[in-house]
Design an enzyme around this catalytic site. Structure first.
Site, PDB file in Angstrom:
ATOM      1  N   CYS A 204      47.717  38.857  34.228  1.00 25.08           N
ATOM      2  CA  CYS A 204      48.200  38.311  35.501  1.00 25.08           C
ATOM      3  C   CYS A 204      49.439  37.452  35.307  1.00 25.08           C
ATOM      4  O   CYS A 204      50.278  37.340  36.207  1.00 25.08           O
ATOM      5  CB  CYS A 204      47.095  37.520  36.190  1.00 25.08           C
ATOM      6  SG  CYS A 204      46.409  36.179  35.198  1.00 25.08           S
TER       7      CYS A 204
ATOM      8  N   LYS B 273      29.696  39.342  39.957  1.00 22.21           N
ATOM      9  CA  LYS B 273      30.002  40.767  40.036  1.00 22.21           C
ATOM     10  C   LYS B 273      31.215  41.055  39.164  1.00 22.21           C
ATOM     11  O   LYS B 273      32.358  40.793  39.531  1.00 22.21           O
ATOM     12  CB  LYS B 273      30.310  41.215  41.462  1.00 22.21           C
ATOM     13  CG  LYS B 273      30.357  42.751  41.593  1.00 22.21           C
ATOM     14  CD  LYS B 273      31.320  43.239  42.643  1.00 22.21           C
ATOM     15  CE  LYS B 273      32.714  43.462  42.116  1.00 22.21           C
ATOM     16  NZ  LYS B 273      32.824  44.568  41.136  1.00 22.21           N
TER      17      LYS B 273
ATOM     18  N   GLU C 230      42.635  33.753  42.584  1.00 21.40           N
ATOM     19  CA  GLU C 230      43.752  33.939  41.645  1.00 21.40           C
ATOM     20  C   GLU C 230      44.188  35.380  41.794  1.00 21.40           C
ATOM     21  O   GLU C 230      43.472  36.297  41.408  1.00 21.40           O
ATOM     22  CB  GLU C 230      43.324  33.619  40.213  1.00 21.40           C
ATOM     23  CG  GLU C 230      44.509  33.343  39.289  1.00 21.40           C
ATOM     24  CD  GLU C 230      44.979  34.560  38.518  1.00 21.40           C
ATOM     25  OE1 GLU C 230      45.636  35.422  39.132  1.00 21.40           O
ATOM     26  OE2 GLU C 230      44.678  34.629  37.317  1.00 21.40           O
TER      27      GLU C 230
ATOM     28  N   GLU D  22      33.479  46.956  37.972  1.00 22.46           N
ATOM     29  CA  GLU D  22      32.533  48.040  37.724  1.00 22.46           C
ATOM     30  C   GLU D  22      32.931  48.917  36.546  1.00 22.46           C
ATOM     31  O   GLU D  22      32.096  49.662  36.011  1.00 22.46           O
ATOM     32  CB  GLU D  22      32.380  48.902  38.980  1.00 22.46           C
ATOM     33  CG  GLU D  22      33.640  49.550  39.493  1.00 22.46           C
ATOM     34  CD  GLU D  22      34.384  48.697  40.513  1.00 22.46           C
ATOM     35  OE1 GLU D  22      35.034  49.293  41.393  1.00 22.46           O
ATOM     36  OE2 GLU D  22      34.316  47.458  40.420  1.00 22.46           O
TER      37      GLU D  22
ATOM     38  N   GLY E 191      42.176  40.011  47.870  1.00 25.62           N
ATOM     39  CA  GLY E 191      42.065  38.580  48.136  1.00 25.62           C
ATOM     40  C   GLY E 191      42.180  38.248  49.607  1.00 25.62           C
ATOM     41  O   GLY E 191      41.451  37.396  50.138  1.00 25.62           O
TER      42      GLY E 191
ATOM     43  N   GLY F 192      41.857  38.859  41.050  1.00 25.96           N
ATOM     44  CA  GLY F 192      42.192  40.262  41.233  1.00 25.96           C
ATOM     45  C   GLY F 192      43.426  40.431  42.090  1.00 25.96           C
ATOM     46  O   GLY F 192      44.296  39.557  42.144  1.00 25.96           O
ATOM     47  N   GLY F 193      43.491  41.555  42.801  1.00 28.55           N
ATOM     48  CA  GLY F 193      44.677  41.915  43.559  1.00 28.55           C
ATOM     49  C   GLY F 193      44.811  41.170  44.871  1.00 28.55           C
ATOM     50  O   GLY F 193      43.827  40.739  45.481  1.00 28.55           O
TER      51      GLY F 193
ATOM     52  N   GLU G  46      53.888  43.507  41.618  1.00 30.11           N
ATOM     53  CA  GLU G  46      53.179  43.420  40.343  1.00 30.11           C
ATOM     54  C   GLU G  46      52.812  44.825  39.861  1.00 30.11           C
ATOM     55  O   GLU G  46      51.979  45.504  40.453  1.00 30.11           O
ATOM     56  CB  GLU G  46      51.917  42.564  40.494  1.00 30.11           C
ATOM     57  CG  GLU G  46      51.231  42.283  39.176  1.00 30.11           C
ATOM     58  CD  GLU G  46      50.018  41.373  39.343  1.00 30.11           C
ATOM     59  OE1 GLU G  46      49.791  40.533  38.459  1.00 30.11           O
ATOM     60  OE2 GLU G  46      49.301  41.520  40.352  1.00 30.11           O
TER      61      GLU G  46
END
Length: 485
Positions: free
Chosen positions: A279, A170, A245, A173, A228, A223-224, A380
């Site tokens: 990242c 996935k 990650e 999007e 996560g 991702g964030g 972040e």
């Protein structure tokens, strides 16, 4: 979407417009899948794994198929780079380099496919043999981010397939185009039906189904941190293997004895490359106090000259942010930084050039007089925003650098190698660069400490993430135990 070897529309018929962040124009219309599509892809992957054909395919043949993807990416490099620039706004120089790296990732893991021979262990028992083998995990759900759409997908797809797993991917999007293209290449390469599946749609539906579905054996997510954590909770339903990650707030430590020009140049690249949407961006600059003023003056002077623009313009050095929504988030952090008392010495606004007004652009931004407890230092931002702190001693520098919930990457610049090695040993991070920032390659593992996640991608360790370890013991002279005689 690509499910069980066929290109299909979303079962709901829904679609999504894909926008170019340079001008907000629609560049493609993509299927917008949901949980039903995700379940169909999972079922296809489950059946393809359980029938044993793919996992039982000789490893060298699996490797040959993965190598074909590398070859096709090199063949179609320019087309794929153009898609990546359209989708993300990054410069063509970056996109071409990404495609070279992506081809290298597929080639590296293709080469590892048949190197997984296991090991023999010296058994302490007479007349026996003991060996350890690695086997594929099974069905792997893979959720990738928007900042490096195909690069991050390659880090997951290549080792999973080489190890004999089946996959459901996935992509983000908002940036699916190059991932769709690589699935076209996998179809051309001749992967069996159901081995590789692609579902487009939101994380709240497609991603959630991958995380929760009991027929998925492993979930890999980049991702964030908030997402996560949700994935960890969802994956507990069947105790999936998880690889996460989750970004970082990465320190870049500059000692006074570092080469000045090199350190300034690297500090710019660390935070402003790809608009800071990396990242591992070096968004926390920690400078020895004695060179602070001179360093900041030069850094500001050079950063003012970064040329923003269209990624297809060869003179552009940095493209737009990914979306207007993301720019609004960055702007909010700049506002917070000023409210917290940090001193804005560069940027802090949108560019004024007429040709940039339709894009999601934001100027390179630098804050000085930052304190470790400020939100802009701790959280972040994921944009072109740099915070600067100072130190007097090595101990103070290390303490500042480690004062974060994250632990993805960091760097130290000094001509004193003993000092560099001492600092590197003390930093609680998955990657530490000495006198450099940002290099990565397929052969070296990538991942973080603390809340930057767990598990590793790339390197032989990244391959092993997609395997299970089995111990096999054989008694060469079986005999009755007579324990209950």
């Amino acid at each position: 979407m690509f499910i069980n070897g066929e290109w299909v529309e979303a079962k709901s018929g829904n679609t999504r417009s894909i926008l170019n962040p340079f001008n907000q124009e629609t560049i493609a219309t993509a299927a917008e899948g949901d949980r039903e599509d995700s379940r169909a892809a999972i079922q296809a992957a489950r059946e393809a794994f359980d029938n044993g054909e793919w996992a039982g395919t000789p490893a060298a043949i699996r490797g040959d198929l993965v190598q074909k993807i590398a070859d096709f990416i090199r063949r179609d490099n320019e087309e794929m780079a153009e898609l990546e620039t359209l989708d993300t706004g990054k410069t063509m120089v970056e996109s071409r380099a990404d495609m070279d790296d992506i081809a290298g990732v597929f080639q590296y893991f293709a080469g590892l496919a048949d190197k997984n021979g296991g090991e023999v262990i010296a058994s302490p028992l007479p007349d026996s043999e003991s060996r350890v083998v690695r086997e594929p995990v099974g069905v792997c759900g893979q959720i990738t981010p928007w900042n490096y759409p195909l690069l991050q997908a390659a880090w997951k797809i290549a080792p999973a397939l080489a190890a004999g797993n089946t996959i459901v991917v996935k992509p983000s999007e908002i940036t699916p185009l190059t991932t769709v293209k690589v699935f076209e290449l996998m179809e051309e390469a001749g992967f069996p039906k159901g081995v590789a599946n692609l579902v487009l749609g939101s994380g709240a539906s497609v991603g959630a189904e991958l995380s929760e579905n009991v027929d998925v054996d492993l979930i890999s997510f980049t991702g964030g941190i908030d997402t996560g954590k949700k994935i960890m909770q969802a994956a507990s339903v069947n105790v999936k293997k998880i690889a996460l990650e989750l970004g970082g707030k990465n320190p870049n430590i500059i000692f006074a004895d570092a080469d000045f020009d090199t350190a300034v140049d690297q500090a710019m690249n660390a935070v402003f490359f790809h608009g800071g949407q990396v990242c591992s961006a070096g968004s926390r600059l920690i400078i020895e106090e004695s060179i602070h003023d001179e360093f900041v003056e030069e850094l500001v002077k050079r950063s003012k000259n970064i040329k923003l623009g269209n990624g297809f313009d060869e003179s552009t050095q940095s493209g737009p942010l990914i979306s207007n929504e993301h720019r609004a988030k960055v702007e909010k952090y700049v506002e917070i930084g000023q409210e917290e008392g940090a001193k804005l010495v560069l940027g802090g606004s949108r560019p004024q050039e007429k040709e940039l007004q339709n894009g999601s652009f934001y100027l390179p931004t630098i804050f000085t007089e930052c304190k470790a407890d400020m939100r802009i230092v701790q959280e972040e931002v994921f944009g072109p925003v740099l915070t600067i702190e100072t130190f007097q001693t090595e101990e103070e520098a290390v303490t500042l650098a480690n004062d974060t919930i994250y632990g993805l990457a960091g760097a130290v610049f000094t001509n004193d190698i003993a000092k560099a090695e001492s600092v590197a040993a003390q930093l609680r991070m998955g990657t530490v660069w000495i006198n450099d920032f940002h290099p990565y390659f397929a052969q070296a593992p990538w991942g973080g400490y603390k809340q930057s996640g767990f598990g590793r991608e790339l390197g032989h360790i990244g391959f092993e993430e997609y395997t299970e370890v089995k111990h096999i013991f054989r008694n060469k002279k079986p005999a009755a135990l007579n324990w209950f005689a």
